[in-house]
Design a protein around this motif. Structure first.
Motif, PDB file in Angstrom:
ATOM      1  N   TYR A 240       5.182 -15.875  -3.158  1.00 35.11           N
ATOM      2  CA  TYR A 240       5.802 -16.103  -1.846  1.00 35.11           C
ATOM      3  C   TYR A 240       7.091 -16.919  -1.960  1.00 35.11           C
ATOM      4  CZ  TYR A 240       6.507 -17.690   2.918  1.00 35.11           C
ATOM      5  OH  TYR A 240       7.064 -17.962   4.134  1.00 35.11           O
TER       6      TYR A 240
ATOM      7  N   ALA B 176       1.314  -8.117   1.447  1.00 32.93           N
ATOM      8  CA  ALA B 176       0.852  -8.672   0.176  1.00 32.93           C
ATOM      9  C   ALA B 176       1.643  -8.107  -1.000  1.00 32.93           C
ATOM     10  CB  ALA B 176      -0.634  -8.392  -0.016  1.00 32.93           C
ATOM     11  N   ALA B 177       2.218  -6.918  -0.808  1.00 32.07           N
ATOM     12  CA  ALA B 177       3.040  -6.300  -1.849  1.00 32.07           C
ATOM     13  C   ALA B 177       4.018  -5.348  -1.181  1.00 32.07           C
ATOM     14  CB  ALA B 177       2.165  -5.546  -2.850  1.00 32.07           C
TER      15      ALA B 177
ATOM     16  N   ARG C 145       7.265  -8.589  -4.330  1.00 34.82           N
ATOM     17  CA  ARG C 145       8.248  -7.715  -3.684  1.00 34.82           C
ATOM     18  C   ARG C 145       9.216  -7.220  -4.748  1.00 34.82           C
ATOM     19  NH1 ARG C 145      13.392  -7.470  -2.032  1.00 34.82           N
ATOM     20  NH2 ARG C 145      13.855  -6.191  -0.198  1.00 34.82           N
TER      21      ARG C 145
ATOM     22  N   PHE D 206       5.083 -12.277   5.367  1.00 35.05           N
ATOM     23  CA  PHE D 206       4.632 -12.131   3.990  1.00 35.05           C
ATOM     24  C   PHE D 206       3.472 -13.086   3.733  1.00 35.05           C
ATOM     25  CE2 PHE D 206       8.256  -9.551   3.163  1.00 35.05           C
ATOM     26  CZ  PHE D 206       7.956  -8.848   2.002  1.00 35.05           C
ATOM     27  N   LEU D 207       2.511 -12.624   2.983  1.00 34.82           N
ATOM     28  CA  LEU D 207       1.342 -13.427   2.640  1.00 34.82           C
ATOM     29  C   LEU D 207       1.773 -14.609   1.778  1.00 34.82           C
ATOM     30  CD1 LEU D 207      -1.805 -13.537   2.783  1.00 34.82           C
ATOM     31  CD2 LEU D 207      -1.799 -12.289   0.609  1.00 34.82           C
TER      32      LEU D 207
ATOM     33  N   GLN E 123       4.799  -0.866   1.800  1.00 34.73           N
ATOM     34  CA  GLN E 123       4.248  -2.208   1.960  1.00 34.73           C
ATOM     35  C   GLN E 123       2.723  -2.117   2.015  1.00 34.73           C
ATOM     36  OE1 GLN E 123       6.109  -2.935   5.730  1.00 34.73           O
ATOM     37  NE2 GLN E 123       7.685  -4.233   4.819  1.00 34.73           N
TER      38      GLN E 123
ATOM     39  N   ARG F 271      -0.241  -9.425   7.220  1.00 34.98           N
ATOM     40  CA  ARG F 271       0.739  -9.965   6.285  1.00 34.98           C
ATOM     41  C   ARG F 271       0.977  -8.974   5.145  1.00 34.98           C
ATOM     42  NH1 ARG F 271       1.081 -12.576  10.231  1.00 34.98           N
ATOM     43  NH2 ARG F 271       0.938 -14.825  10.440  1.00 34.98           N
TER      44      ARG F 271
ATOM     45  N   THR G 295       0.338 -14.475  -5.550  1.00 37.02           N
ATOM     46  CA  THR G 295       0.098 -13.080  -5.941  1.00 37.02           C
ATOM     47  C   THR G 295       0.920 -12.083  -5.127  1.00 37.02           C
ATOM     48  OG1 THR G 295      -1.792 -13.056  -4.435  1.00 37.02           O
ATOM     49  CG2 THR G 295      -2.242 -13.525  -6.764  1.00 37.02           C
ATOM     50  N   THR G 296       1.643 -12.550  -4.117  1.00 38.03           N
ATOM     51  CA  THR G 296       2.472 -11.670  -3.297  1.00 38.03           C
ATOM     52  C   THR G 296       3.680 -11.228  -4.123  1.00 38.03           C
ATOM     53  OG1 THR G 296       1.744 -12.789  -1.296  1.00 38.03           O
ATOM     54  CG2 THR G 296       3.761 -11.493  -1.134  1.00 38.03           C
TER      55      THR G 296
ATOM     56  N   TRP H 129      -0.365  -4.119   3.357  1.00 40.36           N
ATOM     57  CA  TRP H 129      -0.634  -5.152   4.356  1.00 40.36           C
ATOM     58  C   TRP H 129      -2.114  -5.531   4.322  1.00 40.36           C
ATOM     59  CZ3 TRP H 129       2.812  -6.971   8.269  1.00 40.36           C
ATOM     60  CH2 TRP H 129       4.070  -6.363   8.296  1.00 40.36           C
TER      61      TRP H 129
END
Length: 135
Positions: free
Chosen positions: A55, A119-120, A45, A37-38, A107, A117, A42-43, A109
């Motif tokens: 994160y 990002a969302a 899930r 994961f980034l 996802q 990574r 701002t990441t 990436w």
């Protein structure tokens, strides 16, 4: 400007990163999941029962999650890259512990200097409209 979709080498890299993530997920390898994961505020899930922003929230969720019942079967996985450093992975999944349901995972990436990574991400489970998995 034209964006190259599914550059073969880039798509292969992202597919490998996605499969690494999948293996880590079903084996509950939290260190690899965290790595993929980034690391950014701002990441995001969105999960089956949680909305995680940044994160730190995602990592805290992973470290507290039960390792039970993570096995699953993937179906209709689509990996699409846009340019050389952006892509989307979409898949359906089925778990024996959730008969009659289908999981959906998407996802976003990004490729960083450290590698690909997430990002969302969005994960949800719904009643299976098809009545069973299609493999």
């Amino acid at each position: 400007m034209t964006i190259e979709i599914d550059h073969p080498e880039t798509r292969a890299e992202l597919q490998a990163a996605f499969m690494r993530y999948e293996t880590a997920l079903v084996e509950n390898d939290v260190a690899v999941l965290d790595e993929l994961f980034l690391v950014a505020p701002t990441t995001i899930r969105y999960g089956g029962g949680e909305n995680l922003y940044g994160y730190a929230e995602i990592a805290a969720f992973r470290s507290a999650r039960s390792p039970a019942g993570l096995a699953r079967r993937l179906d209709r996985t689509v990996i699409t890259t846009y340019g050389r450093d952006f892509g989307v992975a979409s898949t359906l999944f089925y778990r024996d512990s959730a008969p009659g349901k289908v999981g959906r995972q998407m996802q976003t990436w990004v490729k960083t200097v450290a590698g690909w990574r997430v990002a969302a991400a969005h994960v949800s489970i719904i009643p299976d409209p098809a009545g069973g998995e299609k493999t």
